[in-house]
Design a protein around this motif. Structure first.
Motif, PDB file in Angstrom:
ATOM      1  N   SER A 119      -7.249  13.872   8.266  1.00  0.00           N
ATOM      2  CA  SER A 119      -7.175  12.323   7.896  1.00  0.00           C
ATOM      3  C   SER A 119      -8.608  11.738   7.277  1.00  0.00           C
ATOM      4  N   LEU A 120      -9.781  12.441   7.558  1.00  0.00           N
ATOM      5  CA  LEU A 120     -10.890  12.209   6.916  1.00  0.00           C
ATOM      6  C   LEU A 120     -10.939  12.356   5.322  1.00  0.00           C
ATOM      7  N   VAL A 121     -10.495  13.638   4.897  1.00  0.00           N
ATOM      8  CA  VAL A 121     -10.415  13.964   3.654  1.00  0.00           C
ATOM      9  C   VAL A 121      -9.429  12.934   2.978  1.00  0.00           C
ATOM     10  N   LEU A 122      -8.128  12.700   3.222  1.00  0.00           N
ATOM     11  CA  LEU A 122      -7.257  11.751   2.761  1.00  0.00           C
ATOM     12  C   LEU A 122      -7.796  10.554   2.571  1.00  0.00           C
ATOM     13  N   TRP A 123      -8.406  10.021   3.594  1.00  0.00           N
ATOM     14  CA  TRP A 123      -9.097   8.869   3.627  1.00  0.00           C
ATOM     15  C   TRP A 123     -10.221   8.477   2.668  1.00  0.00           C
ATOM     16  N   THR A 124     -11.040   9.650   2.660  1.00  0.00           N
ATOM     17  CA  THR A 124     -12.313   9.643   1.546  1.00  0.00           C
ATOM     18  C   THR A 124     -11.673   9.541   0.126  1.00  0.00           C
ATOM     19  N   PRO A 170       0.930  -1.258   0.121  1.00  0.00           N
ATOM     20  CA  PRO A 170       0.032  -0.027  -0.079  1.00  0.00           C
ATOM     21  C   PRO A 170       1.002   1.500  -0.082  1.00  0.00           C
ATOM     22  N   GLY A 171       0.282   2.111  -0.531  1.00  0.00           N
ATOM     23  CA  GLY A 171       0.860   3.635  -0.626  1.00  0.00           C
ATOM     24  C   GLY A 171      -0.103   4.490  -0.054  1.00  0.00           C
ATOM     25  N   ARG A 172       0.027   5.687  -0.179  1.00  0.00           N
ATOM     26  CA  ARG A 172      -0.958   6.924   0.047  1.00  0.00           C
ATOM     27  C   ARG A 172      -1.410   6.656   1.467  1.00  0.00           C
ATOM     28  N   GLU A 173      -0.572   6.656   2.442  1.00  0.00           N
ATOM     29  CA  GLU A 173      -0.877   6.410   3.561  1.00  0.00           C
ATOM     30  C   GLU A 173      -0.953   7.637   4.459  1.00  0.00           C
ATOM     31  N   GLY A 174      -1.141   8.881   3.822  1.00  0.00           N
ATOM     32  CA  GLY A 174      -1.169  10.055   4.645  1.00  0.00           C
ATOM     33  C   GLY A 174      -2.166  10.090   5.639  1.00  0.00           C
ATOM     34  N   ALA A 187      -1.772  11.391   9.288  1.00  0.00           N
ATOM     35  CA  ALA A 187      -2.565  12.200  10.046  1.00  0.00           C
ATOM     36  C   ALA A 187      -3.402  11.846  11.100  1.00  0.00           C
ATOM     37  N   ALA A 188      -4.019  10.522  11.176  1.00  0.00           N
ATOM     38  CA  ALA A 188      -4.679  10.013  12.185  1.00  0.00           C
ATOM     39  C   ALA A 188      -3.880   9.682  13.591  1.00  0.00           C
ATOM     40  N   VAL A 189      -2.719   9.198  13.307  1.00  0.00           N
ATOM     41  CA  VAL A 189      -1.879   9.093  14.324  1.00  0.00           C
ATOM     42  C   VAL A 189      -1.572  10.368  15.240  1.00  0.00           C
ATOM     43  N   LEU A 190      -1.006  11.287  14.219  1.00  0.00           N
ATOM     44  CA  LEU A 190      -0.937  12.590  14.602  1.00  0.00           C
ATOM     45  C   LEU A 190      -1.813  13.284  15.450  1.00  0.00           C
ATOM     46  N   PHE A 191      -3.144  13.111  15.098  1.00  0.00           N
ATOM     47  CA  PHE A 191      -4.422  13.553  15.762  1.00  0.00           C
ATOM     48  C   PHE A 191      -4.487  12.692  16.916  1.00  0.00           C
ATOM     49  N   PHE A 192      -4.399  11.407  17.235  1.00  0.00           N
ATOM     50  CA  PHE A 192      -4.255  10.819  18.546  1.00  0.00           C
ATOM     51  C   PHE A 192      -2.954  11.432  19.163  1.00  0.00           C
TER      52      PHE A 192
END
Length: 399
Positions: free
Chosen positions: A328-333, A63-67, A71-76
């Motif tokens: 995180s939400l935007v990149l995941w979407t 996998p790539g594009r794991e931004g 972002a989620a880890v930085l959020f936590f």
């Protein structure tokens, strides 16, 4: 088809996830109340994941594009760091542990799923289906609790309804992935248990996700089976209403008809949300700090948390917390939109994640959102992991 992944890590990760906060005092061992079984279970699961990775054939791609995950880890991490400026009454220690475990669960599920998304997501849905059956039967056997509402194994009705609706989604997933009809025959049990939970928000969130799924699949559905399924469901509901004990019908009458329709009672949610919004206005940039809502408001009003995930992040994390969450939400979407490598698997995991996310807008704290984050990780793994990266597979090993 053989599988590249062990079954045992998935089983243990799901058990830790659905087990919630389980310390040994809930089993009557008061002297061992400090023992948190989540920590023990997750530690064992990580060891099994390490063994799985060691025996896994090396992959030339991945996998790539794991931004979104970064972002989620930085959020936590930001949420944890905000405990430094939390008010004195805030429960920083327990909340920090919750966030650490949440982050590790998300990373563990993602790492597990990228090895073989098809088999891992099937494992998760099967285990969630079994869990929903066990919880439903336990609730029916145990009878109603507070306010006549049903739940199981010490969890609240709002958590119970999530497991039941996820059971419905899991049954649909098993049908779509295997072609077997029998999982769908269990869905009336899940729907009955969900109604008996008395959780209006959970049922509303499930209805929204179900309607959106039907709308998306409307061109692929045949009129005959849809009508037959609707008639069957109405027949089951009519039979349950006719033969159900008075406690069942009384709960429906009081909770959904009298309180919701006639009295428009919302369990004081609007006042709680207003308090969380005011907390954000008082601390717009950094937020009030981890568990700041309880430390400044809830401790005096006997309210544990804001009962809205986004408002909780706003009040306690400020614009910085909201920004990291939104990133995180935007990149995941962008990753899961269109389904990526596996549209069907991705769509099923997205449906589960969106359902829990919608439910989190009405109840639950940060750790209660874990299933939304976990299914989001599964959806991203399904969308990103390329088929060409897969190596010759080995048999499914149970350890």
């Amino acid at each position: 088809m053989s599988s590249r992944v062990f079954f045992a890590p998935g089983l243990l990760l799901v058990l830790v996830t659905i087990g919630g906060r389980y310390t040994l005092d809930r089993a009557g061992l008061l002297d061992l109340a400090w023992v948190d079984l989540r920590v023990i279970g997750l530690a064992i699961a990580l060891v099994l994941l390490g063994l799985d990775a060691a025996h896994r054939p090396r992959s030339t791609g991945g996998p790539g594009r794991e931004g979104w995950l970064v972002a989620a880890v930085l959020f936590f991490l930001y949420q944890i760091a905000s405990g430094l400026w939390a008010p004195p009454a805030a429960r920083v220690g327990p909340q920090t542990l919750d966030l650490v475990l949440l982050g590790v669960l998300v990373l563990a599920f993602y790492a597990y799923a990228t090895a073989d998304p098809e088999r891992v997501i099937r494992i998760v849905f099967v285990l969630m289906f079994v869990a929903a059956v066990v919880f439903a039967l336990a609730a029916l056997a145990g009878g109603p609790g507070e306010q006549g509402r049903y739940s199981a194994f010490g969890g609240g009705p709002n958590v119970f309804v999530r497991i039941q609706i996820l059971g419905v989604i899991s049954a649909v997933a098993m049908f779509l992935l295997t072609g077997r009809v029998w999982p769908l025959l269990v869905t009336p049990l899940f729907l009955l248990a969900a109604v008996l939970s008395g959780s209006r928000a959970g049922l509303l969130a499930g209805g929204v996700v179900g309607f959106a799924a039907l709308l998306k699949l409307r061109r692929r559905l045949r009129t005959g089976p849809v009508v037959a399924a609707g008639v069957l469901l109405l027949g089951v509901c009519a039979a349950l209403w006719a033969f159900a004990p008075p406690a069942f019908t009384d709960l429906f009458q009081e909770r959904f008809v009298e309180q919701t329709v006639q009295e428009q009672y919302l369990s004081d949610r609007t006042s709680i949300w207003a308090a969380a919004w005011n907390l954000f206005l008082d601390h717009p940039i950094l937020g009030a700090g981890l568990d700041g809502f309880y430390g400044e408001i809830g401790v005096n009003q006997m309210v544990e948390y804001p009962h809205n995930y986004v408002l909780g992040v706003a009040g306690e994390g400020g614009l910085i917390g909201l920004g990291l969450l939104a990133t995180s939400l935007v990149l995941w979407t962008r990753i899961v939109h269109g389904g990526g490598q596996r549209p069907q698997l991705t769509g099923l995991a997205v449906a589960a994640s969106v359902f829990v996310s919608l439910s989190s807008l009405f109840s639950g704290d940060y750790y209660d959102s874990r299933l939304a984050w976990i299914f989001a990780a599964l959806a991203a793994a399904a969308a990103l992991t390329p088929d060409g990266a897969r190596q010759p597979e080995r048999e499914l090993v149970v350890r």
